[in-house]
Design a protein around this motif. Structure first.
Motif, PDB file in Angstrom:
ATOM      1  N   ASP A  37       0.789  -1.239   0.000  1.00  0.00           N
ATOM      2  CA  ASP A  37       0.000   0.000   0.000  1.00  0.00           C
ATOM      3  C   ASP A  37       0.816   1.281   0.000  1.00  0.00           C
ATOM      4  OD1 ASP A  37      -2.513  -0.867  -0.390  1.00  0.00           O
ATOM      5  OD2 ASP A  37      -3.055  -0.998   1.726  1.00  0.00           O
ATOM      6  N   GLY A  39       2.436   2.228  -2.472  1.00  0.00           N
ATOM      7  CA  GLY A  39       2.251   2.799  -3.806  1.00  0.00           C
ATOM      8  C   GLY A  39       3.182   2.207  -4.853  1.00  0.00           C
ATOM      9  N   LYS A  40       3.648   0.986  -4.630  1.00  0.00           N
ATOM     10  CA  LYS A  40       4.602   0.384  -5.574  1.00  0.00           C
ATOM     11  C   LYS A  40       3.986   0.160  -6.956  1.00  0.00           C
ATOM     12  CE  LYS A  40       6.340  -3.768  -4.800  1.00  0.00           C
ATOM     13  NZ  LYS A  40       6.284  -4.658  -5.958  1.00  0.00           N
ATOM     14  N   THR A  41       2.756  -0.358  -6.960  1.00  0.00           N
ATOM     15  CA  THR A  41       2.100  -0.595  -8.248  1.00  0.00           C
ATOM     16  C   THR A  41       1.956   0.724  -8.993  1.00  0.00           C
ATOM     17  OG1 THR A  41       0.831  -2.253  -7.061  1.00  0.00           O
ATOM     18  CG2 THR A  41       0.110  -1.742  -9.287  1.00  0.00           C
ATOM     19  N   THR A  42       1.544   1.744  -8.256  1.00  0.00           N
ATOM     20  CA  THR A  42       1.328   3.055  -8.862  1.00  0.00           C
ATOM     21  C   THR A  42       2.644   3.617  -9.403  1.00  0.00           C
ATOM     22  OG1 THR A  42      -0.303   3.334  -7.108  1.00  0.00           O
ATOM     23  CG2 THR A  42       0.201   5.266  -8.433  1.00  0.00           C
ATOM     24  N   ARG A  61      -2.710  -1.839 -13.476  1.00  0.00           N
ATOM     25  CA  ARG A  61      -3.772  -2.434 -12.682  1.00  0.00           C
ATOM     26  C   ARG A  61      -4.896  -2.750 -13.653  1.00  0.00           C
ATOM     27  NH1 ARG A  61      -4.653   0.995  -7.690  1.00  0.00           N
ATOM     28  NH2 ARG A  61      -2.425   0.674  -7.685  1.00  0.00           N
ATOM     29  N   ARG A  67      -6.752  -5.542  -7.643  1.00  0.00           N
ATOM     30  CA  ARG A  67      -5.349  -5.210  -7.529  1.00  0.00           C
ATOM     31  C   ARG A  67      -4.478  -6.116  -8.384  1.00  0.00           C
ATOM     32  NH1 ARG A  67      -3.679  -2.859  -3.004  1.00  0.00           N
ATOM     33  NH2 ARG A  67      -4.970  -1.108  -2.456  1.00  0.00           N
ATOM     34  N   LYS A 157       3.171   9.970  -1.477  1.00  0.00           N
ATOM     35  CA  LYS A 157       1.861  10.448  -0.989  1.00  0.00           C
ATOM     36  C   LYS A 157       1.950  11.796  -0.279  1.00  0.00           C
ATOM     37  CE  LYS A 157       0.093   5.738  -0.508  1.00  0.00           C
ATOM     38  NZ  LYS A 157      -0.844   4.861   0.128  1.00  0.00           N
ATOM     39  N   ASP A 159       0.826  14.399  -1.269  1.00  0.00           N
ATOM     40  CA  ASP A 159      -0.434  15.129  -1.458  1.00  0.00           C
ATOM     41  C   ASP A 159      -1.370  14.928  -0.271  1.00  0.00           C
ATOM     42  OD1 ASP A 159      -0.455  12.393  -2.395  1.00  0.00           O
ATOM     43  OD2 ASP A 159      -2.523  12.748  -3.020  1.00  0.00           O
ATOM     44  N   SER A 276       4.586  12.335  -5.270  1.00  0.00           N
ATOM     45  CA  SER A 276       3.317  11.627  -5.197  1.00  0.00           C
ATOM     46  C   SER A 276       3.165  10.800  -6.464  1.00  0.00           C
ATOM     47  CB  SER A 276       2.170  12.635  -5.071  1.00  0.00           C
ATOM     48  OG  SER A 276       0.951  11.993  -5.364  1.00  0.00           O
TER      49      SER A 276
HETATM   50  P1  G4P Z   1       1.204  -1.218  -3.466  1.00  0.00           P
HETATM   51  O1  G4P Z   1       1.404  -1.727  -4.854  1.00  0.00           O
HETATM   52  O2  G4P Z   1       2.454  -0.723  -2.818  1.00  0.00           O
HETATM   53  O3  G4P Z   1       0.446  -2.132  -2.560  1.00  0.00           O
HETATM   54  O4  G4P Z   1       0.332   0.122  -3.537  1.00  0.00           O
HETATM   55  P2  G4P Z   1      -0.608   0.700  -4.689  1.00  0.00           P
HETATM   56  O5  G4P Z   1       0.189   1.278  -5.782  1.00  0.00           O
HETATM   57  O6  G4P Z   1      -1.635  -0.316  -5.027  1.00  0.00           O
HETATM   58  O7  G4P Z   1      -1.237   1.899  -3.891  1.00  0.00           O
HETATM   59  C1  G4P Z   1      -1.968   1.715  -2.693  1.00  0.00           C
HETATM   60  C2  G4P Z   1      -2.986   2.823  -2.560  1.00  0.00           C
HETATM   61  O8  G4P Z   1      -2.292   4.061  -2.410  1.00  0.00           O
HETATM   62  C3  G4P Z   1      -3.880   2.987  -3.780  1.00  0.00           C
HETATM   63  O9  G4P Z   1      -5.125   3.469  -3.336  1.00  0.00           O
HETATM   64  C4  G4P Z   1      -3.193   4.088  -4.555  1.00  0.00           C
HETATM   65  O10 G4P Z   1      -4.047   4.783  -5.411  1.00  0.00           O
HETATM   66  C5  G4P Z   1      -2.722   4.960  -3.408  1.00  0.00           C
HETATM   67  N1  G4P Z   1      -1.597   5.836  -3.783  1.00  0.00           N
HETATM   68  C6  G4P Z   1      -0.468   5.528  -4.433  1.00  0.00           C
HETATM   69  N2  G4P Z   1       0.307   6.627  -4.580  1.00  0.00           N
HETATM   70  C7  G4P Z   1      -0.352   7.643  -3.995  1.00  0.00           C
HETATM   71  C8  G4P Z   1      -0.077   9.026  -3.839  1.00  0.00           C
HETATM   72  O11 G4P Z   1       0.937   9.560  -4.268  1.00  0.00           O
HETATM   73  N3  G4P Z   1      -1.022   9.761  -3.169  1.00  0.00           N
HETATM   74  C9  G4P Z   1      -2.179   9.217  -2.675  1.00  0.00           C
HETATM   75  N4  G4P Z   1      -3.017  10.026  -2.069  1.00  0.00           N
HETATM   76  N5  G4P Z   1      -2.469   7.919  -2.832  1.00  0.00           N
HETATM   77  C10 G4P Z   1      -1.565   7.137  -3.485  1.00  0.00           C
HETATM   78  P3  G4P Z   1      -6.409   2.572  -3.204  1.00  0.00           P
HETATM   79  O12 G4P Z   1      -7.538   3.440  -2.774  1.00  0.00           O
HETATM   80  O13 G4P Z   1      -6.095   1.413  -2.308  1.00  0.00           O
HETATM   81  O14 G4P Z   1      -6.605   2.007  -4.643  1.00  0.00           O
HETATM   82  P4  G4P Z   1      -7.205   2.770  -5.919  1.00  0.00           P
HETATM   83  O15 G4P Z   1      -8.664   2.822  -5.675  1.00  0.00           O
HETATM   84  O16 G4P Z   1      -6.581   4.140  -5.975  1.00  0.00           O
HETATM   85  O17 G4P Z   1      -6.827   1.911  -7.059  1.00  0.00           O
END
Ligand code: G4P
Length: 577
Positions: A37, A39-42, A61, A67, A157, A159, A276
């Protein structure tokens, strides 16, 4: 048509750069380490977008509410929507060949995750800036530290309301023991986040809030004269945030660690970036700096051997010491590589076994004949594959730093095996790490014992679980160990679907395993105690299981001559039985 003569400059001609040196210099092979969580996937998706490897955000994704990443393919992954097995993603960016080793992101991760790190030349440590260093990051960091590879930190994150940046840096030092040097620094966080200041480039990347022109994250950076530049004040949410930012930068200049590339390359200092991933903010700057600073493939130590059996050489013919080591440079003309990952039944339609090889030196070409060092056998590598998610493409050549998938029809390849052309050496194998979850396995149909054995051997080979023998039991009733508890479910599901064996898994109350080494080891001492057991690993090395931290400490204090190791002492792969 005749060729134009070379111009006469009167200067000494510069020797042309060998193709191999050029290819090595433009390769960056790394893995992202993070807690689920973060944000690795992102982040992966954004990096792939820059490399043009995918064209649409969201492609990694597969479905918005699931996921999956493009690298997901196992049924259990699909059901749970998580990534369990890692694969390799590669793309070109500004003339660089980037190999991103994809490591599983779920909290229950496997030894495969650790092993993948042995093939990386650098790691990107991704941290959720609201949470700081989390347990899984810590474990993966330890493996990187063991290898001494450089670590680049991305605080994600921003933001969202985040912890104070100094707090985060202090945590890196306190929890991980690594000093840090911020390359960028945030201008506020959460709803006051306005962007990052790049201390090296002396410019500001502005973060556009929703509704503004942030569509592609390609806003031009704004050059500034320094932190006193009124332009920065103008960007800030309010006077107070600006003053805080200014004093933070002053403090960093005065008391922070100066940037020192040598220390970065030794893994002693981590460059830190803020951004972010979701907003694609700060990612491109990060990628640019990363390719500048991260190392290209470097020399790896190998054990000299005579390629007879799997014994180290004492008659290697080159007059070197028995089992001596040599650093193999990536630009060495002799091709070499090692296997760091094995995956069976990747494609249920083919039921095949793929070994992933990291190229370490020389040029790899399709159809080449190489020496399998452990078996002292020639092998023809006829169908080298590149994997991008489920797609497999046959490749014609590869260079140091690249990962090649090899179809292993004969079952000859094992984790840690070295393949080479013209050399007489083996890379030090891939270490085995101590599991933290344990279980017994019971077969429901005793007629299928043979299949169970085969399945367990294969899945242990892949690193799904480790197998420990009970003393005096031989291969009967083994105890399984895993670094993540989910692995037992994976094992159970795969035994059923790939080997048609139904098993019951019973969890055991142990939490630590240690390889015990030293004089006077008495297995019965540990067997007699209520909170420990003494088992053997597949090489017959004693492994002690403990039920509690206290039990482990007690054993250490009362057996001062023994070492209790978290990594299996033999670094070489076990000999083929
Ligand atoms: P992971 O692979 O490390 O487990 O993490 P992933 O990228 O799935 O990100 C986990 C959650 O964190 C996702 O939200 C993703 O959108 C969010 N996220 C990633 N980068 C940022 C960021 O820079 N800022 C914010 N605010 N959130 C971030 P989610 O609600 O679990 O999924 P989704 O509905 O967005 O797909």
């Amino acid at each position: 048509m005749s060729q134009a003569p070379e111009p006469q400059t009167g200067l000494t001609p510069i020797a042309p750069i060998a193709p191999i040196a050029k290819e090595v210099a433009r390769r960056r092979t790394f893995a992202i380490i993070s807690h689920p969580d973060a944000g690795k996937t992102t982040l992966t998706e954004k990096l792939l977008l820059y490399g043009g490897a995918i064209h649409l955000a969201g492609a990694v994704r597969a479905k918005a509410n699931q996921r999956h990443t493009t690298s997901d393919w196992m049924e259990i992954e699909k059901q749970r929507g998580i990534s369990i097995s890692s694969s390799v993603l590669n793309f070109e960016y500004q003339g660089f060949q980037i190999n991103l080793l994809d490591t599983p992101g779920h909290k229950d991760f496997s030894e495969d995750t650790y092993r993948t790190l042995t093939a990386a030349d650098a790691a990107v440590m991704l941290i959720d800036a609201a949470k700081g260093v989390e347990p899984q990051t810590r474990k993966l960091f330890e493996v990187c530290r063991m290898r001494g590879i450089p670590i680049f930190t991305f605080m994600n994150k921003l933001d969202r309301p985040s912890r104070e940046p100094f707090d985060l840096l202090e945590e890196l030092e306190k929890v991980l023991g690594i000093r840090s040097c911020p390359v960028t620094w945030p201008l506020g966080s959460g709803d006051r986040f306005r962007g990052v200041y790049d201390r090296h480039a002396n410019d500001v990347l502005l973060f556009q809030t929703e509704g503004e022109a942030n569509v592609k994250g390609k806003l031009a950076p704004r050059g500034v004269t320094g932190v006193d530049d009124p332009a920065i004040r103008g960007m800030m949410a309010d006077e107070q945030t600006y003053e805080q930012f200014k004093s933070e930068i002053e403090l960093l200049e005065m008391a922070g660690d100066p940037f020192d590339l040598e220390q970065v390359l030794k893994g002693q200092l981590t460059p830190v970036f803020f951004g972010s991933a979701m907003n694609n903010f700060g990612v491109e700057r990060f990628l640019q700096r990363f390719i500048e600073l991260a190392p290209s493939p470097s020399a790896r130590p190998a054990i000299l051997c005579n390629l007879v059996g799997n014994l180290p050489a004492n008659q290697s013919g080159d007059g070197r010491e028995n089992g001596g080591t040599e650093l193999i440079e990536p630009t060495d003309e002799r091709f070499s590589g090692f296997i760091f990952k094995i995956q069976a039944n990747m494609d249920p339609a083919h039921r095949d076994r793929v070994a992933f090889m990291r190229v370490c030196s020389g040029k790899f070409a399709r159809n080449m004949n190489v020496k399998h060092a452990r078996l002292n056998k020639d092998v023809k590598l006829a169908r080298p594959l590149n994997f991008f998610a489920q797609e497999r493409v046959i490749i014609e050549e590869a260079w140091p730093g690249d990962i090649v998938g090899l179809l292993d029809t004969s079952g000859d390849l094992r984790i840690g095996d070295t393949l080479c052309d013209g050399g007489k050496f083996e890379y030090q194998g891939v270490p085995r790490f101590s599991p933290e979850h344990f279980a017994g396995v019971t077969i429901l149909d005793p007629m299928k014992r043979k299949q169970l054995q085969k399945g367990l051997d294969q899945l242990a080979e892949e690193g799904v679980v480790q197998i420990f023998r009970q003393r005096g039991f031989g291969d009967k009733d083994p105890i399984l160990g895993a670094v993540g508890a989910l692995q037992f479910e994976v094992l159970q599901a795969r035994l059923k679907s790939e080997y048609s064996v139904d098993v019951r898994i019973e969890r055991l109350p142990y939490i630590h395993a240690r390889w015990a080494v030293g004089p006077g080891l008495d297995p019965d001492y540990f067997e007699r105690r209520e909170d420990s057991r003494c088992l053997e690993d597949r090489d017959g090395q004693p492994v002690i299981l403990f039920k509690s931290d206290w039990g482990l400490r007690y054993a250490q204090e009362n057996n001062p001559k023994l070492q209790f190791l978290t990594v299996a002492p033999t670094l070489r792969s076990p000999a083929k039985k």
